[in-house]
Scaffold this motif. Structure first.
Motif, PDB file in Angstrom:
ATOM      1  N   SER A   4      10.213   0.721 -11.954  1.00  0.00           N
ATOM      2  CA  SER A   4      10.941  -0.538 -12.009  1.00  0.00           C
ATOM      3  C   SER A   4      10.427  -1.332 -13.193  1.00  0.00           C
ATOM      4  O   SER A   4       9.547  -0.877 -13.932  1.00  0.00           O
ATOM      5  N   SER A   5      10.954  -2.531 -13.374  1.00  0.00           N
ATOM      6  CA  SER A   5      10.461  -3.399 -14.442  1.00  0.00           C
ATOM      7  C   SER A   5       9.126  -4.029 -14.074  1.00  0.00           C
ATOM      8  O   SER A   5       8.560  -4.789 -14.866  1.00  0.00           O
ATOM      9  N   HIS A   6       8.610  -3.733 -12.882  1.00  0.00           N
ATOM     10  CA  HIS A   6       7.315  -4.251 -12.424  1.00  0.00           C
ATOM     11  C   HIS A   6       6.209  -3.208 -12.442  1.00  0.00           C
ATOM     12  O   HIS A   6       5.058  -3.533 -12.716  1.00  0.00           O
ATOM     13  N   ALA A   7       6.548  -1.940 -12.086  1.00  0.00           N
ATOM     14  CA  ALA A   7       5.481  -0.956 -11.862  1.00  0.00           C
ATOM     15  C   ALA A   7       6.030   0.458 -11.872  1.00  0.00           C
ATOM     16  O   ALA A   7       7.246   0.687 -11.835  1.00  0.00           O
ATOM     17  N   LEU A   8       5.088   1.423 -11.887  1.00  0.00           N
ATOM     18  CA  LEU A   8       5.400   2.835 -11.721  1.00  0.00           C
ATOM     19  C   LEU A   8       4.551   3.349 -10.570  1.00  0.00           C
ATOM     20  O   LEU A   8       3.325   3.224 -10.583  1.00  0.00           O
TER      21      LEU A   8
ATOM     22  N   GLU B   4       0.821  -1.213   0.000  1.00  0.00           N
ATOM     23  CA  GLU B   4       0.000   0.000   0.000  1.00  0.00           C
ATOM     24  C   GLU B   4       0.853   1.260   0.000  1.00  0.00           C
ATOM     25  O   GLU B   4       0.448   2.301  -0.532  1.00  0.00           O
ATOM     26  N   ASP B   5       2.028   1.179   0.578  1.00  0.00           N
ATOM     27  CA  ASP B   5       2.916   2.333   0.642  1.00  0.00           C
ATOM     28  C   ASP B   5       3.906   2.362  -0.521  1.00  0.00           C
ATOM     29  O   ASP B   5       4.923   3.058  -0.467  1.00  0.00           O
ATOM     30  N   GLY B   6       3.603   1.609  -1.548  1.00  0.00           N
ATOM     31  CA  GLY B   6       4.499   1.558  -2.703  1.00  0.00           C
ATOM     32  C   GLY B   6       5.375   0.323  -2.661  1.00  0.00           C
ATOM     33  O   GLY B   6       5.409  -0.415  -1.672  1.00  0.00           O
TER      34      GLY B   6
ATOM     35  N   ALA C 130      12.486   9.557 -13.503  1.00  0.00           N
ATOM     36  CA  ALA C 130      11.259   9.333 -12.730  1.00  0.00           C
ATOM     37  C   ALA C 130      11.422   9.841 -11.298  1.00  0.00           C
ATOM     38  O   ALA C 130      10.533  10.519 -10.758  1.00  0.00           O
ATOM     39  N   GLY C 131      12.562   9.544 -10.677  1.00  0.00           N
ATOM     40  CA  GLY C 131      12.776   9.946  -9.293  1.00  0.00           C
ATOM     41  C   GLY C 131      13.035  11.419  -9.124  1.00  0.00           C
ATOM     42  O   GLY C 131      12.442  12.076  -8.248  1.00  0.00           O
ATOM     43  N   HIS C 132      13.929  11.997  -9.962  1.00  0.00           N
ATOM     44  CA  HIS C 132      14.353  13.385  -9.782  1.00  0.00           C
ATOM     45  C   HIS C 132      13.354  14.390 -10.332  1.00  0.00           C
ATOM     46  O   HIS C 132      13.174  15.469  -9.770  1.00  0.00           O
ATOM     47  N   LYS C 133      12.731  14.064 -11.446  1.00  0.00           N
ATOM     48  CA  LYS C 133      11.872  15.034 -12.125  1.00  0.00           C
ATOM     49  C   LYS C 133      10.386  14.853 -11.821  1.00  0.00           C
ATOM     50  O   LYS C 133       9.624  15.822 -11.881  1.00  0.00           O
ATOM     51  N   LYS C 134       9.976  13.619 -11.515  1.00  0.00           N
ATOM     52  CA  LYS C 134       8.543  13.356 -11.376  1.00  0.00           C
ATOM     53  C   LYS C 134       8.147  12.831 -10.003  1.00  0.00           C
ATOM     54  O   LYS C 134       6.958  12.558  -9.757  1.00  0.00           O
ATOM     55  N   ALA C 135       9.089  12.664  -9.094  1.00  0.00           N
ATOM     56  CA  ALA C 135       8.810  12.108  -7.756  1.00  0.00           C
ATOM     57  C   ALA C 135       8.089  10.762  -7.886  1.00  0.00           C
ATOM     58  O   ALA C 135       7.118  10.481  -7.165  1.00  0.00           O
ATOM     59  N   MET C 136       8.578   9.920  -8.803  1.00  0.00           N
ATOM     60  CA  MET C 136       7.995   8.602  -9.016  1.00  0.00           C
ATOM     61  C   MET C 136       9.072   7.531  -8.870  1.00  0.00           C
ATOM     62  O   MET C 136      10.268   7.813  -8.938  1.00  0.00           O
ATOM     63  N   SER C 137       8.626   6.299  -8.662  1.00  0.00           N
ATOM     64  CA  SER C 137       9.534   5.148  -8.585  1.00  0.00           C
ATOM     65  C   SER C 137       9.194   4.203  -9.733  1.00  0.00           C
ATOM     66  O   SER C 137       8.073   3.676  -9.793  1.00  0.00           O
TER      67      SER C 137
ATOM     68  N   GLN D 246       1.172  11.248  -5.157  1.00  0.00           N
ATOM     69  CA  GLN D 246      -0.221  10.827  -5.063  1.00  0.00           C
ATOM     70  C   GLN D 246      -0.393   9.543  -4.265  1.00  0.00           C
ATOM     71  O   GLN D 246      -1.512   9.159  -3.931  1.00  0.00           O
ATOM     72  N   ARG D 247       0.729   8.880  -3.966  1.00  0.00           N
ATOM     73  CA  ARG D 247       0.735   7.616  -3.231  1.00  0.00           C
ATOM     74  C   ARG D 247      -0.174   6.573  -3.894  1.00  0.00           C
ATOM     75  O   ARG D 247      -1.055   5.984  -3.275  1.00  0.00           O
ATOM     76  N   ARG D 248       0.081   6.368  -5.185  1.00  0.00           N
ATOM     77  CA  ARG D 248      -0.687   5.345  -5.900  1.00  0.00           C
ATOM     78  C   ARG D 248       0.123   4.827  -7.093  1.00  0.00           C
ATOM     79  O   ARG D 248       1.035   5.503  -7.592  1.00  0.00           O
ATOM     80  N   TYR D 249      -0.222   3.612  -7.516  1.00  0.00           N
ATOM     81  CA  TYR D 249       0.408   3.011  -8.688  1.00  0.00           C
ATOM     82  C   TYR D 249      -0.250   3.567  -9.947  1.00  0.00           C
ATOM     83  O   TYR D 249      -1.466   3.788  -9.996  1.00  0.00           O
ATOM     84  N   LEU D 250       0.573   3.795 -10.965  1.00  0.00           N
ATOM     85  CA  LEU D 250       0.073   4.238 -12.265  1.00  0.00           C
ATOM     86  C   LEU D 250       0.133   3.052 -13.220  1.00  0.00           C
ATOM     87  O   LEU D 250       1.215   2.569 -13.541  1.00  0.00           O
ATOM     88  N   ARG D 251      -1.015   2.568 -13.647  1.00  0.00           N
ATOM     89  CA  ARG D 251      -1.070   1.378 -14.490  1.00  0.00           C
ATOM     90  C   ARG D 251      -0.788   1.726 -15.946  1.00  0.00           C
ATOM     91  O   ARG D 251      -1.040   2.855 -16.393  1.00  0.00           O
ATOM     92  N   ALA D 252      -0.305   0.743 -16.695  1.00  0.00           N
ATOM     93  CA  ALA D 252      -0.029   0.942 -18.116  1.00  0.00           C
ATOM     94  C   ALA D 252      -0.095  -0.394 -18.834  1.00  0.00           C
ATOM     95  O   ALA D 252       0.355  -1.418 -18.310  1.00  0.00           O
ATOM     96  N   SER D 253      -0.659  -0.378 -20.026  1.00  0.00           N
ATOM     97  CA  SER D 253      -0.733  -1.593 -20.837  1.00  0.00           C
ATOM     98  C   SER D 253       0.202  -1.520 -22.035  1.00  0.00           C
ATOM     99  O   SER D 253       0.243  -2.439 -22.860  1.00  0.00           O
TER     100      SER D 253
END
Length: 487
Positions: free
Chosen positions: A450-454, A371-373, A441-448, A459-466
């Motif tokens: 990986s090869s699994h997820a973004l 839940e916390d990423g 992703a980390g420096h410019k967008k405050a995102m994490s 916003q404390r949420r996963y961003l899905r992509a197909s």
């Protein structure tokens, strides 16, 4: 004006005493003489030695047999006056009077290049307008094809990066690779260091190497690294599948300097290292695109046999358009989430039953969302179900006809369909492009990423992509196709 020093006329060939390292004379129609005035004795000696190593005949003393006079910061009138003093009473000297730029370009090409107007002293233009390049800071913002206009520069920086990494200096390695990545993306060859002013990622060390190559045709530091005994031994030992830098360093401290010594030492090797040593020659040869396609046909048959409807994609460098690679990577999924569970053991079993696997090690999927990423992994490796293998590619399959079979490194990765776009992006590469994507992703967008997820940390949420396009959109980046990710 200070008079030029008169040289004694001697027969051609008298200057090369054989005391320096030379290569056979490859260009008998070209005899070079480097004018010391304004060039300086030490620089002249270095350039003369470099020319001989490249197979050129370079004379220490001037003679009528000289075909090319190489000068630096001399006017045509000065050099003509000096030449006439050397051949006084014996006709006019007919040698080409050339700026040192012709020499350095010939060194880079490994042969005498065509003499252009800009090379000739009589028409030398002192102030030449050059294009100053520009480039974005992050490799994931740049389009980098396989058409590299500055290979001699990027190869040199990549070698220094590899040496730094083999020395445990990963930070320096990344710096050199970022510098090489910038140069790979330039639209034309670099001819002067002034063209690089203001470019990102090109630090002082990298610029010194570039300047050395542009002015002298080679970098002393790079040449010394190539000849370093430690570098050569580390390259050999880490070339064994399953052997990392720390293991290689330990072996070197114990006196191991080569493969035969390792075999004779009686050291206990794990299964991967045993297989790597046994198939060393094959695994250190490039895999061709035709061989990759042959492996793909076999893996596709295996996947279809054990799970109809599953999808398999060739990833890595071959997806970026490369014609050769060190290994072959495949990403496997199924359109229905969860159907991929248990697929890998069945594929491996099928391949083993058909005699295709010389070695394999399978790891299970250990990725969990929180839940916390996503939890920070213990290493930079992703946590998909994966099989590291050595594949037996038979003559019947590869069609090369060189020998009955050869060993090829093959990685199989299984991803749930919900993570497939991220896995496809992460496993396509290049390594620097992926590193820069995650840094962006980390420096410019405050995102994490990986090869699994973004994960959006704000916003404390996963961003899905197909699709990969959706991931680039989430990151606020223009989509770059695989063929232009060769940073």
């Amino acid at each position: 004006m200070i008079p030029l020093k008169r040289r004694k006329v001697v027969p051609t060939g008298a200057g090369n005493t054989g005391s320096e390292e030379t290569s056979p004379n490859k260009f008998p129609q070209v005899v070079l003489f480097l004018l010391e005035r304004k060039m300086g004795a030490s620089r002249r000696a270095f350039l003369s030695q470099l020319g001989r190593k490249k197979g050129f005949q370079v004379e220490e003393l001037f003679s009528e047999g000289i075909t090319h006079v190489i000068c630096e910061n001399n006017s045509g009138d000065e050099v003509i006056a000096w030449l006439e003093s050397q051949v006084r009473g014996r006709g006019r000297a007919t040698a080409h009077l050339l700026d040192v730029s012709w020499f350095t370009e010939s060194m880079r090409a490994g042969r005498p290049v065509e003499i252009l107007d800009r090379h000739q002293l009589q028409q030398q233009i002192r102030e030449v307008e050059v294009v100053v390049f520009s480039a974005p800071s992050y490799a994931c913002q740049r389009r980098t094809t396989l058409d590299n206009h500055n290979a001699i520069l990027t190869d040199a920086l990549s070698l220094l990066a590899e040496n730094a990494e083999l020395s445990g200096e990963d930070g320096r390695g990344v710096a050199f690779r970022r510098a090489a990545g910038v140069l790979k993306g330039l639209p034309e060859p670099v001819t002067a260091v002034t063209q690089l002013v203001g470019l990102p990622c090109l630090g002082g060390h990298s610029l010194r190497v570039v300047k050395d190559i542009l002015e002298n045709g080679a970098s002393c530091e790079v040449e010394d690294t190539k000849q370093s005994e430690r570098f050569k031994v580390l390259k050999v030992l880490t070339g064994i599948f399953g052997v990392g830098v720390k293991t290689a360093e330990r072996w070197i401290q114990e006196g191991i300097r080569g493969l035969q010594q390792l075999q004779d030492s009686g050291r206990t090797l794990n299964r991967a290292q045993q297989a790597g040593l046994q198939h060393y020659e094959d695994l250190n040869q490039h895999v061709t695109r035709s061989e990759a396609d042959a492996v793909a046909a076999v893996v596709e048959e295996a996947v279809a046999s054990v799970l109809p409807g599953a999808r398999m994609t060739l990833i890595g460098g071959f997806r970026r358009g490369k014609l050769t690679g060190h290994d072959v990577d495949f990403l496997i999924t199924h359109p229905e989430e969860g159907r991929e569970v248990g697929l890998m053991p069945k594929v491996v079993s099928w391949l083993e039953s058909q005699g295709f696997l010389l070695y394999q090690k399978t790891t299970k999927n250990s990725y969990l969302e929180g839940e916390d990423g996503p939890a920070r992994p213990s290493s930079n490796m992703d946590r998909f179900e994966r099989c590291f293998s050595i594949f037996k590619l038979t003559e019947e399959v590869n069609g090369e006809g060189l020998k009955p079979w050869r060993a090829v490194r093959v990685d199989l990765v299984v991803s749930p369909i919900s993570q497939f776009a991220f896995a496809l992006l992460g496993w396509t590469g290049s390594k620097l492009f992926e590193r820069e994507l995650r840094r962006w992703a980390g420096h410019k967008k405050a995102m994490s990423l990986s090869s699994h997820a973004l994960y959006d940390n704000t916003q404390r949420r996963y961003l899905r992509a197909s699709s990969e396009e959706e991931i680039f959109a989430h990151l606020g980046l223009e989509y770059i196709p695989p063929s232009e990710r060769n940073a």
